[in-house]
Write a protein that holds these residues in place. Sequence first.
Motif, PDB file in Angstrom:
ATOM      1  N   GLN A 155     -14.618   3.992 -14.690  1.00 37.07           N
ATOM      2  CA  GLN A 155     -13.109   3.695 -15.001  1.00 37.07           C
ATOM      3  C   GLN A 155     -12.993   2.450 -15.996  1.00 37.07           C
ATOM      4  O   GLN A 155     -12.061   2.268 -16.892  1.00 37.07           O
ATOM      5  CB  GLN A 155     -12.413   3.140 -13.607  1.00 37.07           C
ATOM      6  N   ILE A 200       0.915  -1.129   0.039  1.00 35.66           N
ATOM      7  CA  ILE A 200      -0.117  -0.062   0.062  1.00 35.66           C
ATOM      8  C   ILE A 200       0.938   1.393   0.099  1.00 35.66           C
ATOM      9  O   ILE A 200       0.588   2.421  -0.826  1.00 35.66           O
ATOM     10  CB  ILE A 200      -0.942  -0.060   1.298  1.00 35.66           C
ATOM     11  N   ARG A 240     -21.484   3.055  -2.882  1.00 40.86           N
ATOM     12  CA  ARG A 240     -22.162   3.464  -4.201  1.00 40.86           C
ATOM     13  C   ARG A 240     -20.840   4.125  -5.080  1.00 40.86           C
ATOM     14  O   ARG A 240     -20.991   4.142  -6.112  1.00 40.86           O
ATOM     15  CB  ARG A 240     -23.289   4.296  -3.707  1.00 40.86           C
ATOM     16  N   ASP A 241     -20.320   5.123  -4.111  1.00 37.16           N
ATOM     17  CA  ASP A 241     -19.238   6.140  -4.864  1.00 37.16           C
ATOM     18  C   ASP A 241     -18.391   5.254  -5.664  1.00 37.16           C
ATOM     19  O   ASP A 241     -17.952   5.627  -6.905  1.00 37.16           O
ATOM     20  CB  ASP A 241     -18.692   6.812  -3.671  1.00 37.16           C
ATOM     21  N   SER A 242     -17.830   4.218  -4.902  1.00 35.42           N
ATOM     22  CA  SER A 242     -16.843   3.612  -5.666  1.00 35.42           C
ATOM     23  C   SER A 242     -17.169   2.686  -6.641  1.00 35.42           C
ATOM     24  O   SER A 242     -16.661   2.483  -8.136  1.00 35.42           O
ATOM     25  CB  SER A 242     -15.990   2.674  -4.864  1.00 35.42           C
ATOM     26  N   ILE A 244       1.147   6.491  -6.751  1.00 33.88           N
ATOM     27  CA  ILE A 244      -0.228   7.319  -7.103  1.00 33.88           C
ATOM     28  C   ILE A 244       0.248   8.897  -6.847  1.00 33.88           C
ATOM     29  O   ILE A 244      -0.171   9.810  -7.737  1.00 33.88           O
ATOM     30  CB  ILE A 244      -1.416   6.902  -6.366  1.00 33.88           C
ATOM     31  N   LEU A 254      -0.279  11.956  -9.651  1.00 32.98           N
ATOM     32  CA  LEU A 254      -1.136  12.938  -9.278  1.00 32.98           C
ATOM     33  C   LEU A 254      -0.520  14.347  -9.182  1.00 32.98           C
ATOM     34  O   LEU A 254      -0.935  15.338  -9.769  1.00 32.98           O
ATOM     35  CB  LEU A 254      -1.820  12.809  -7.855  1.00 32.98           C
ATOM     36  N   ASN A 296     -19.879  -7.119  -6.448  1.00 33.65           N
ATOM     37  CA  ASN A 296     -19.102  -7.160  -5.243  1.00 33.65           C
ATOM     38  C   ASN A 296     -18.281  -5.502  -4.899  1.00 33.65           C
ATOM     39  O   ASN A 296     -17.356  -5.500  -4.325  1.00 33.65           O
ATOM     40  CB  ASN A 296     -18.031  -8.302  -5.206  1.00 33.65           C
ATOM     41  N   TYR A 297     -18.754  -4.613  -5.338  1.00 34.14           N
ATOM     42  CA  TYR A 297     -18.167  -3.320  -5.311  1.00 34.14           C
ATOM     43  C   TYR A 297     -18.677  -2.874  -3.778  1.00 34.14           C
ATOM     44  O   TYR A 297     -19.729  -3.013  -3.685  1.00 34.14           O
ATOM     45  CB  TYR A 297     -18.376  -2.462  -6.439  1.00 34.14           C
ATOM     46  N   PRO A 298     -17.850  -2.231  -2.946  1.00 30.51           N
ATOM     47  CA  PRO A 298     -18.251  -1.816  -1.581  1.00 30.51           C
ATOM     48  C   PRO A 298     -19.371  -0.831  -1.753  1.00 30.51           C
ATOM     49  O   PRO A 298     -20.252  -0.875  -0.724  1.00 30.51           O
ATOM     50  CB  PRO A 298     -17.013  -1.637  -1.057  1.00 30.51           C
ATOM     51  N   SER A 344     -17.575   5.202  -9.665  1.00 27.62           N
ATOM     52  CA  SER A 344     -16.162   5.340 -10.399  1.00 27.62           C
ATOM     53  C   SER A 344     -15.646   4.257 -11.074  1.00 27.62           C
ATOM     54  O   SER A 344     -14.991   4.217 -12.021  1.00 27.62           O
ATOM     55  CB  SER A 344     -15.296   5.539  -9.129  1.00 27.62           C
ATOM     56  N   ALA A 345     -16.125   2.910 -10.489  1.00 28.19           N
ATOM     57  CA  ALA A 345     -15.550   1.863 -10.942  1.00 28.19           C
ATOM     58  C   ALA A 345     -16.081   1.300 -12.521  1.00 28.19           C
ATOM     59  O   ALA A 345     -15.383   1.277 -13.397  1.00 28.19           O
ATOM     60  CB  ALA A 345     -15.834   0.589 -10.177  1.00 28.19           C
ATOM     61  N   ALA A 400       2.079   1.627  -3.470  1.00 23.63           N
ATOM     62  CA  ALA A 400       1.235   2.199  -4.346  1.00 23.63           C
ATOM     63  C   ALA A 400       0.819   3.611  -4.174  1.00 23.63           C
ATOM     64  O   ALA A 400       0.711   4.396  -5.312  1.00 23.63           O
ATOM     65  CB  ALA A 400      -0.121   1.278  -4.266  1.00 23.63           C
ATOM     66  N   THR A 401       0.844   3.879  -2.872  1.00 24.48           N
ATOM     67  CA  THR A 401       0.547   5.436  -2.516  1.00 24.48           C
ATOM     68  C   THR A 401       1.584   6.251  -3.015  1.00 24.48           C
ATOM     69  O   THR A 401       1.166   7.349  -3.545  1.00 24.48           O
ATOM     70  CB  THR A 401       0.479   5.665  -1.096  1.00 24.48           C
TER      71      THR A 401
END
Lengths: 445, 133
Positions: free
Chosen positions: A400, A33, A391-393, A40, A44, A387-389, A396-397, A36-37
């Motif tokens: 994407q 993580i 609403r927001d993601s 990213i 950005l 299996n997306y956790p 985006s998912a 990856a951070t």
Amino acid sequence: MTVIKNIQNYYDDEDRNKPGKMVYNLDEEKKMIAEATEEIKKELWEKWQKRYAGAQIFPNALDDVNPNLVDFLLSFNNTLFYNDLAKKFNLNQAQRDTLPQIIWEIAKSKNWESAVSLLNSKLNLNPETSNQIIQPINQNILFMAKELSESKFVPRNIAATGGKKESPKLELSLLQAMRTYSNLGEQVVTSNSIHLKIFPQPVRPSIKNWIEDYRSVMGAERHGMMERGNYLFHTENTKRLTSGERKKLAEILRSLDEDVTLKVDPDRQEIVFEQAEEMKPVEKMTNYQNNSLSNPNVGGSLDKKENVQNISRLNFQASKQQIPNYPQSNPLLKSDDGMRASQNMLNQNFQSSNNVPDANVRFSSPQTFSSEKKPEPARAPFQQSSNYPSRDSRVSAISQSNRKTGYTNPRAGKPWEPASIQRGELASTQRGEPKVSGNTVDLRN
Amino acid sequence: MNIEFEKELIIRKNLKEPHFSYLEDSVLNRKRVSGLVMSKNNDEILLVDSYGFNFDSIFVGLTEKHIEHITKNAPKDYRENILKLLGDQEMMKGVFEIAKAMDGDLGRGSTQNQDRARNVIQYIKDNRIAFEF
């Protein structure tokens, strides 16, 4: 102690890694993580810099104020200083808030002598108190401000560099640089894509891919100047290079063969090609020549004389390149290269044992330019996974994922047609399928 | 990248849009956002979308160093949003509500976060000239 024993037993358990046993390594996960951070963040940050390159940082009202002075006046310590001053001299909030405005006004007008009179008038203080207050203000702010105001003007370009000072360039050999900066191999050094023997599609002209091509054509061992010259002028990929591009590639290969140092920008993780920078105008011209030859509309605004000159120059270059096996005439190689090359040739026997291709030099990613990509056929519409956790993601998912798959509505842009016609259209394109027309189905095929 | 797509999304959200990290609008969640912002360094604070500076939870997380860095380096839109927030009474109420809740976590009588928020507001007032375009 039992906990420690249990943990020890857990790690001693040899069956732990067998299938069916759940193994969760928290440290490994944290490390991944964190990596990856960082990745990213870097991405950005690059986007941020691109987005705000040349953006206005300060309002026009501060245009005439020395940037060093602006920096100084914007220090947070000044706010704390004004707070202390207000406490010390029993200033009310309105008076305290006016203090920094007076300082800014003086800094803008550069009227350093007007401080006392401004304090008198704007804070409604008696001259005695004003004289007392001005002393710490002079000591802590105004003297320094005056000095900075008169100092040499240093233009700021913070939006472009994000406030970071440019770090000095490093001198490293190509292999050292590639070991130190993992992204460096992905740096694109020429404009057109190249073909590799081991890969069917054209690939990015990155450093890694050029090295791969060089080694596959010339062999993995180190090479001398003459061999390099042959490669630089006579292979399928190098034939089309402009002189500037060839010079860049020559620098890279020379460093690969002879460990000559190159200038590396550690921030951008890139090799800095100084000679290539000098070559830019010529490069532009040759690009223009290529364009003008392939497309008569390009460069139409330039006059014909110039076109003729450019074309004749191109012919001259081409005729030079056709001379076989005379790399001594290569204008890109320096005069002392000959000496080094002969030394290299002598040393090659000794070096050959060490010439195992570097393990760190790997084949570059098969990423291709958009122009190289074959048009993708339209795919089936995206189906939402369950299996997306959140609403927001999920939203985006989906977007994407659609972006990643390049999904487009296959019927977008076409006029509406009855479904039966659409089906018929589809059926007629497939051999052996029943032909549908209206309400009848022809099964004869 | 070696991590799953969902984790990547969370990382991106925390870096770019921490104000959307928690959908439920409670003081507890806003406090979490503020804590997340507070833990950022100067470069990371600029990665937060400028729109985020319209949110009280982001503002409370700003430290003295952050606001100085933003004032010296951030483009116009960041500052405009900060000024907008300062003029929004509802948001300012939210700022002190969150700061007070954070102080509550630190122990009885602590005003550390409220003081920091006040200092940041004072700094913006002092340097209004650099915020008004």
